[in-house]
Design a protein around this motif. Structure first.
Motif, PDB file in Angstrom:
ATOM      1  N   MET A  99       0.834  -1.206   0.000  1.00  0.00           N
ATOM      2  CA  MET A  99       0.000   0.000   0.000  1.00  0.00           C
ATOM      3  C   MET A  99       0.865   1.251   0.000  1.00  0.00           C
ATOM      4  O   MET A  99       0.560   2.227  -0.699  1.00  0.00           O
ATOM      5  CB  MET A  99      -0.946  -0.010   1.205  1.00  0.00           C
ATOM      6  N   LEU A 100       1.927   1.240   0.788  1.00  0.00           N
ATOM      7  CA  LEU A 100       2.850   2.371   0.796  1.00  0.00           C
ATOM      8  C   LEU A 100       3.466   2.561  -0.584  1.00  0.00           C
ATOM      9  O   LEU A 100       3.501   3.682  -1.116  1.00  0.00           O
ATOM     10  CB  LEU A 100       3.942   2.144   1.839  1.00  0.00           C
ATOM     11  N   ALA A 101       3.943   1.474  -1.183  1.00  0.00           N
ATOM     12  CA  ALA A 101       4.559   1.559  -2.508  1.00  0.00           C
ATOM     13  C   ALA A 101       3.546   2.018  -3.554  1.00  0.00           C
ATOM     14  O   ALA A 101       3.875   2.816  -4.449  1.00  0.00           O
ATOM     15  CB  ALA A 101       5.148   0.206  -2.899  1.00  0.00           C
ATOM     16  N   PHE A 102       2.311   1.536  -3.439  1.00  0.00           N
ATOM     17  CA  PHE A 102       1.286   1.929  -4.413  1.00  0.00           C
ATOM     18  C   PHE A 102       0.977   3.419  -4.323  1.00  0.00           C
ATOM     19  O   PHE A 102       0.830   4.096  -5.348  1.00  0.00           O
ATOM     20  CB  PHE A 102       0.015   1.121  -4.180  1.00  0.00           C
ATOM     21  N   LEU A 103       0.893   3.948  -3.108  1.00  0.00           N
ATOM     22  CA  LEU A 103       0.622   5.375  -2.953  1.00  0.00           C
ATOM     23  C   LEU A 103       1.780   6.223  -3.475  1.00  0.00           C
ATOM     24  O   LEU A 103       1.566   7.244  -4.136  1.00  0.00           O
ATOM     25  CB  LEU A 103       0.349   5.690  -1.483  1.00  0.00           C
ATOM     26  N   LEU A 104       3.011   5.800  -3.188  1.00  0.00           N
ATOM     27  CA  LEU A 104       4.176   6.553  -3.655  1.00  0.00           C
ATOM     28  C   LEU A 104       4.266   6.547  -5.179  1.00  0.00           C
ATOM     29  O   LEU A 104       4.452   7.596  -5.812  1.00  0.00           O
ATOM     30  CB  LEU A 104       5.449   5.972  -3.047  1.00  0.00           C
TER      31      LEU A 104
END
Length: 229
Positions: A107-112
């Motif tokens: 989720m963090l990678a997707f948002l970034l």
């Protein structure tokens, strides 16, 4: 006497949508077991991406979502650390807080990545956008298992649908994750773009129906396989 007025500041819209995405995600898994909320998770996450205010905001929301997953789905870490690791409560709680940093790296990678790529992706047709975002998330979810202590996938929740879940024999859990993710993305762009997103929605529904039909057939085939006595 000067009068000091304080205005109530509501969270940014991207934050609200991220919170809704986190709630839907957590409620999909035991002990809540509401797998149909997986269809709402990705539209909420995409809405959050479209409203991000920069990379710092993406980092904040990514860590917030990771914390929601950790506390909502892995709160039992405190119990295990206390009863099987003989750790005092403060240390057990601290262990859970550390786990918040790595509970949902996808989720963090997707948002970034979403914050970086959204302006270019929005130049594509709605159908291509649907499949790009869905493929990106599922790919990140697949890669996240390399760093996760307790790997979980959105597709795991679809074991509740015994026929559809049979397609895991073809593409593993990532394929199961892709089905609700791509359908959610199609609904998101149908609301945003109208009839221009209909082709993607029809394909997503076709994939889901195809998985159901194949699963029914596969279950019948397996039922006819003779068992050893």
């Amino acid at each position: 006497i000067p009068c000091v007025s304080m205005k109530l500041r509501l969270p940014h819209k991207a934050t609200i949508w991220a919170i809704l995405a986190g709630i839907c995600y957590v409620l999909c898994f035991p002990k809540f077991d509401l797998p149909l909320l997986s269809l709402l998770f990705f539209p909420c996450l995409l809405m959050s991406v479209t409203l991000l205010k920069g990379q710092k905001h993406a980092w904040f929301l990514g860590l917030m979502l990771s914390s929601m997953v950790a506390v909502g789905g892995f709160h039992w870490i405190i119990y295990v650390a206390q009863n099987f690791g003989d750790l005092p409560l403060p240390l057990a709680f601290g262990l859970l807080m550390l786990f918040c940093l790595v509970a949902a790296p996808q989720m963090l990678a997707f948002l970034l990545l979403g914050e970086m790529l959204r302006s270019k992706i929005e130049l594509l047709s709605p159908s291509l956008r649907v499949f790009f975002w869905a493929s990106l998330y599922v790919s990140l979810e697949y890669l996240a298992r390399l760093v996760k202590i307790f790997p979980e996938n959105l597709g795991n929740t679809w074991v509740a649908f015994s026929s559809i879940s049979q397609v895991a024999a073809l593409g593993g859990v990532p394929l199961l994750s892709f089905l609700p993710i791509v359908l959610g993305a199609a609904f998101f762009y149908l609301r945003k773009e109208g009839v221009r997103a209909l082709p993607a929605l029809m394909v997503a529904i076709g994939l889901l129906c195809g998985a159901q039909l194949w699963g029914v057939r596969e279950k019948k085939r397996l039922a006819q396989v003779p068992t050893e006595t």
